[in-house]
Scaffold this motif. Structure first.
Motif, PDB file in Angstrom:
ATOM      1  N   GLN A  99       1.124  -0.981   0.000  1.00  0.00           N
ATOM      2  CA  GLN A  99       0.091   0.080   0.337  1.00  0.00           C
ATOM      3  C   GLN A  99       0.739   0.480   0.177  1.00  0.00           C
ATOM      4  OE1 GLN A  99      -2.534  -0.909   3.608  1.00  0.00           O
ATOM      5  NE2 GLN A  99      -4.738  -1.009   2.101  1.00  0.00           N
ATOM      6  N   PHE A 100       1.887   0.871   1.039  1.00  0.00           N
ATOM      7  CA  PHE A 100       2.916   2.692   1.289  1.00  0.00           C
ATOM      8  C   PHE A 100       3.386   2.759  -0.533  1.00  0.00           C
ATOM      9  CE2 PHE A 100       6.933   4.178   1.941  1.00  0.00           C
ATOM     10  CZ  PHE A 100       6.677   5.290   2.557  1.00  0.00           C
ATOM     11  N   LEU A 135       0.359  11.107   6.487  1.00  0.00           N
ATOM     12  CA  LEU A 135       1.214   9.643   5.980  1.00  0.00           C
ATOM     13  C   LEU A 135       2.195   9.705   6.992  1.00  0.00           C
ATOM     14  CD1 LEU A 135       0.915   7.008   4.593  1.00  0.00           C
ATOM     15  CD2 LEU A 135       1.917   8.483   2.199  1.00  0.00           C
ATOM     16  N   THR A 136       3.431  10.570   6.508  1.00  0.00           N
ATOM     17  CA  THR A 136       4.364  10.230   7.230  1.00  0.00           C
ATOM     18  C   THR A 136       4.475  10.223   8.544  1.00  0.00           C
ATOM     19  OG1 THR A 136       5.558  11.811   5.003  1.00  0.00           O
ATOM     20  CG2 THR A 136       7.152  11.563   7.754  1.00  0.00           C
ATOM     21  N   ASN A 137       3.332  11.610   9.438  1.00  0.00           N
ATOM     22  CA  ASN A 137       3.663  11.279  10.418  1.00  0.00           C
ATOM     23  C   ASN A 137       3.315   9.857  10.780  1.00  0.00           C
ATOM     24  OD1 ASN A 137       3.478  11.969  13.967  1.00  0.00           O
ATOM     25  ND2 ASN A 137       1.320  10.877  12.842  1.00  0.00           N
ATOM     26  N   PHE A 138       2.067   8.946  10.830  1.00  0.00           N
ATOM     27  CA  PHE A 138       1.575   7.998  10.795  1.00  0.00           C
ATOM     28  C   PHE A 138       2.050   6.739  10.527  1.00  0.00           C
ATOM     29  CE2 PHE A 138      -1.599   4.024   9.827  1.00  0.00           C
ATOM     30  CZ  PHE A 138      -1.882   3.973  11.476  1.00  0.00           C
ATOM     31  N   LEU A 139       2.746   6.159   9.482  1.00  0.00           N
ATOM     32  CA  LEU A 139       3.513   5.714   9.230  1.00  0.00           C
ATOM     33  C   LEU A 139       4.757   5.297  10.136  1.00  0.00           C
ATOM     34  CD1 LEU A 139       3.407   5.259   5.518  1.00  0.00           C
ATOM     35  CD2 LEU A 139       2.736   4.022   6.897  1.00  0.00           C
ATOM     36  N   ILE A 140       5.617   6.759  10.548  1.00  0.00           N
ATOM     37  CA  ILE A 140       6.497   6.617  11.182  1.00  0.00           C
ATOM     38  C   ILE A 140       6.561   5.952  12.543  1.00  0.00           C
ATOM     39  CG2 ILE A 140       8.304   8.321  12.593  1.00  0.00           C
ATOM     40  CD1 ILE A 140       8.677   9.056   9.869  1.00  0.00           C
ATOM     41  N   SER A 141       5.000   6.611  13.405  1.00  0.00           N
ATOM     42  CA  SER A 141       5.437   6.186  14.889  1.00  0.00           C
ATOM     43  C   SER A 141       4.544   4.612  14.170  1.00  0.00           C
ATOM     44  CB  SER A 141       3.668   6.895  15.072  1.00  0.00           C
ATOM     45  OG  SER A 141       2.833   7.229  14.309  1.00  0.00           O
ATOM     46  N   PHE A 160       7.829   1.986  14.404  1.00  0.00           N
ATOM     47  CA  PHE A 160       8.036   2.500  15.166  1.00  0.00           C
ATOM     48  C   PHE A 160       8.130   1.857  15.846  1.00  0.00           C
ATOM     49  CE2 PHE A 160       9.287   3.340  20.302  1.00  0.00           C
ATOM     50  CZ  PHE A 160      10.411   3.327  20.048  1.00  0.00           C
ATOM     51  N   ASP A 161       6.407   1.572  16.383  1.00  0.00           N
ATOM     52  CA  ASP A 161       5.588   0.741  17.622  1.00  0.00           C
ATOM     53  C   ASP A 161       5.757  -1.111  16.519  1.00  0.00           C
ATOM     54  OD1 ASP A 161       3.816   0.301  20.200  1.00  0.00           O
ATOM     55  OD2 ASP A 161       2.707  -0.508  18.539  1.00  0.00           O
ATOM     56  N   VAL A 162       5.431  -1.269  15.660  1.00  0.00           N
ATOM     57  CA  VAL A 162       5.764  -2.593  15.420  1.00  0.00           C
ATOM     58  C   VAL A 162       7.281  -3.210  15.442  1.00  0.00           C
ATOM     59  CG1 VAL A 162       5.467  -4.156  13.748  1.00  0.00           C
ATOM     60  CG2 VAL A 162       3.802  -2.464  13.966  1.00  0.00           C
ATOM     61  N   MET A 163       8.484  -2.875  15.020  1.00  0.00           N
ATOM     62  CA  MET A 163       9.379  -2.889  15.654  1.00  0.00           C
ATOM     63  C   MET A 163       9.814  -2.993  17.189  1.00  0.00           C
ATOM     64  SD  MET A 163      10.919  -3.429  12.062  1.00  0.00           S
ATOM     65  CE  MET A 163      11.975  -4.047  12.150  1.00  0.00           C
ATOM     66  N   TYR A 164       9.468  -2.695  17.879  1.00  0.00           N
ATOM     67  CA  TYR A 164       9.740  -2.500  19.148  1.00  0.00           C
ATOM     68  C   TYR A 164       8.953  -3.225  19.548  1.00  0.00           C
ATOM     69  CZ  TYR A 164      11.528  -0.771  23.767  1.00  0.00           C
ATOM     70  OH  TYR A 164      11.252  -0.624  25.146  1.00  0.00           O
ATOM     71  N   ALA A 165       8.118  -3.247  20.010  1.00  0.00           N
ATOM     72  CA  ALA A 165       7.024  -4.835  19.619  1.00  0.00           C
ATOM     73  C   ALA A 165       7.850  -5.766  19.884  1.00  0.00           C
ATOM     74  CB  ALA A 165       5.998  -4.815  19.524  1.00  0.00           C
ATOM     75  N   ILE A 217       5.120   6.875  24.999  1.00  0.00           N
ATOM     76  CA  ILE A 217       5.250   8.501  24.051  1.00  0.00           C
ATOM     77  C   ILE A 217       5.150   7.247  22.339  1.00  0.00           C
ATOM     78  CG2 ILE A 217       6.238  10.711  22.531  1.00  0.00           C
ATOM     79  CD1 ILE A 217       7.578  11.356  25.640  1.00  0.00           C
ATOM     80  N   MET A 218       5.874   7.074  22.375  1.00  0.00           N
ATOM     81  CA  MET A 218       6.416   6.739  20.549  1.00  0.00           C
ATOM     82  C   MET A 218       5.082   5.492  20.634  1.00  0.00           C
ATOM     83  SD  MET A 218       8.508   7.545  19.622  1.00  0.00           S
ATOM     84  CE  MET A 218       8.443   7.155  18.135  1.00  0.00           C
ATOM     85  N   ALA A 219       4.487   5.233  21.794  1.00  0.00           N
ATOM     86  CA  ALA A 219       3.724   3.652  21.817  1.00  0.00           C
ATOM     87  C   ALA A 219       2.500   3.997  21.487  1.00  0.00           C
ATOM     88  CB  ALA A 219       4.089   2.782  22.244  1.00  0.00           C
ATOM     89  N   VAL A 220       2.163   5.407  22.186  1.00  0.00           N
ATOM     90  CA  VAL A 220       0.797   5.623  22.201  1.00  0.00           C
ATOM     91  C   VAL A 220       0.754   6.905  20.431  1.00  0.00           C
ATOM     92  CG1 VAL A 220       0.332   4.983  24.619  1.00  0.00           C
ATOM     93  CG2 VAL A 220       1.229   7.954  24.055  1.00  0.00           C
ATOM     94  N   GLU A 221       1.643   7.286  19.974  1.00  0.00           N
ATOM     95  CA  GLU A 221       2.459   8.676  19.543  1.00  0.00           C
ATOM     96  C   GLU A 221       0.323   8.501  18.186  1.00  0.00           C
ATOM     97  OE1 GLU A 221       3.100  11.438  16.738  1.00  0.00           O
ATOM     98  OE2 GLU A 221       2.410   9.278  16.838  1.00  0.00           O
ATOM     99  N   PHE A 222       0.676   6.951  17.862  1.00  0.00           N
ATOM    100  CA  PHE A 222       0.166   6.665  16.553  1.00  0.00           C
ATOM    101  C   PHE A 222      -1.590   6.708  16.866  1.00  0.00           C
ATOM    102  CE2 PHE A 222       1.295   2.166  18.173  1.00  0.00           C
ATOM    103  CZ  PHE A 222      -0.439   1.648  17.860  1.00  0.00           C
ATOM    104  N   LEU A 223      -1.999   6.559  17.829  1.00  0.00           N
ATOM    105  CA  LEU A 223      -3.456   6.400  18.855  1.00  0.00           C
ATOM    106  C   LEU A 223      -3.529   8.397  18.974  1.00  0.00           C
ATOM    107  CD1 LEU A 223      -3.338   3.200  21.118  1.00  0.00           C
ATOM    108  CD2 LEU A 223      -4.065   3.531  18.357  1.00  0.00           C
ATOM    109  N   VAL A 224      -2.519   9.363  19.107  1.00  0.00           N
ATOM    110  CA  VAL A 224      -3.089  10.041  19.868  1.00  0.00           C
ATOM    111  C   VAL A 224      -2.607  11.049  18.291  1.00  0.00           C
ATOM    112  CG1 VAL A 224      -2.334  11.626  21.545  1.00  0.00           C
ATOM    113  CG2 VAL A 224      -2.160   9.559  22.533  1.00  0.00           C
TER     114      VAL A 224
END
Length: 311
Positions: A209-210, A245-251, A254-259, A273-280
């Motif tokens: 998609q990206f 798009l850039t903000n959503f994908l970066i955050s 990070f969450d997927v790779m860190y998890a 902060i990074m874990a909730v960034e894409f939700l906030v």
């Protein structure tokens, strides 16, 4: 000795991501509550501004309306639970509550990705094939794309949930502010290869998609180089989309790779902060960016609140 928990019994997970003192707990609660209410307010404002104005029933605006509605779902998957935890000093969530939160959060993520892809396609057709736009983006095609956005998101999430609920669990400790799919998978007592394979299939799908979005914008940029009118349209409609798009994908990346690969010993505040960034951030920023940049929406919102808005 490892304890085996059966998913059919009442399991209560312990969330270890939230750390605060009783002294500053109420400050956090008020701040987060105001942030949640403001997020809901601005998204609902754009949803009603577009839905109640027939002149804004073009595909671009209805895709934006869908984006804002999904933002409300994303915000509501996170804020109520953390507000409850802060107010009552609670750090637990039931098995059913955890699975519900996982389903809502991932439905939001998948719908956001697909909706942003659809919006990129809409802008590609509008700028690169303007003479064919109305024959391609008909009313039926527009509603079909919106319907498929939700259908594919729910199917994708439903398959993941089916793979998740089959797992017997040997632990109840989740090192996060909220429940996530991989956080629960890591608690399993059995081999999770099937979950891993499905996860990589999902990642590959969203990478495609990206890639489609990148190709669309490369064609859009090439078209804009030869037309001042196209450059103006790009600045007004495509630039906000790229920022979102850039903000959503970066955050999210990070969450997927860190998890999957991150260490639990790293700084807790940064992880939170990074874990909730894409939700906030996306639900908060999306309507602001589009509301400020699109004059038709600014004018409609101004009319709703009896304000004079500069075009």
């Amino acid at each position: 000795m490892t304890t085996l928990f059966n998913s059919s019994q009442e399991i209560v997970f312990v969330l270890h991501g939230l750390t605060f003192t009783q002294t500053n707990g109420h400050i956090y609660f008020v701040f987060i509550l105001l942030l949640y209410l403001f997020t809901i307010f601005i998204n609902l404002t754009l949803v009603f501004a577009i839905a109640l104005e027939k002149m804004l029933h073009d595909p671009m605006y209805l895709f934006l309306c869908n984006l804002c509605f999904n933002g409300i779902i994303g915000a509501s998957s996170f804020y109520p639970k953390i507000l409850y935890d802060i107010l009552f000093d609670s750090h637990v969530i039931t098995y059913i509550g955890c699975l519900t939160q996982v389903f809502v959060i991932y439905s939001y993520i998948y719908c956001e990705c697909t909706n942003l892809t659809v919006m990129a396609y809409d802008r590609y057709v509008a700028i690169c094939k303007p003479l064919h736009y109305h024959s391609i983006m008909t009313t039926n095609n527009m509603w079909t794309l919106i319907f498929l956005t939700w259908l594919f998101s729910w199917l994708e999430c439903g398959i993941g949930m089916g793979l998740l609920v089959r797992l017997p669990l040997c632990n109840i400790n989740i090192d996060k502010l909220y429940c996530s799919n991989w956080a629960v998978v890591k608690l399993s007592c059995i081999d999770t290869t099937l979950n891993n394979i499905y996860g990589f299939i999902q990642i590959s799908f969203h990478i495609s998609q990206f890639t489609f979005i990148v190709i669309s914008y490369l064609n859009i940029i090439r078209a804009c180089l030869h037309s001042r009118a196209h450059r103006s349209k790009f600045t007004q409609t495509c630039l906000p989309h790229l920022i979102i798009l850039t903000n959503f994908l970066i955050s999210l990346l990070f969450d997927v790779m860190y998890a999957r690969y991150g260490s639990n010993t790293s700084l807790l505040a940064l992880r939170n902060i990074m874990a909730v960034e894409f939700l906030v951030v996306p639900p908060l920023v999306n309507p602001i960016i589009y509301g400020m940049n699109l004059s038709q929406i600014r004018n409609r919102v101004g009319q709703m609140f009896n304000l004079k808005v500069a075009v």
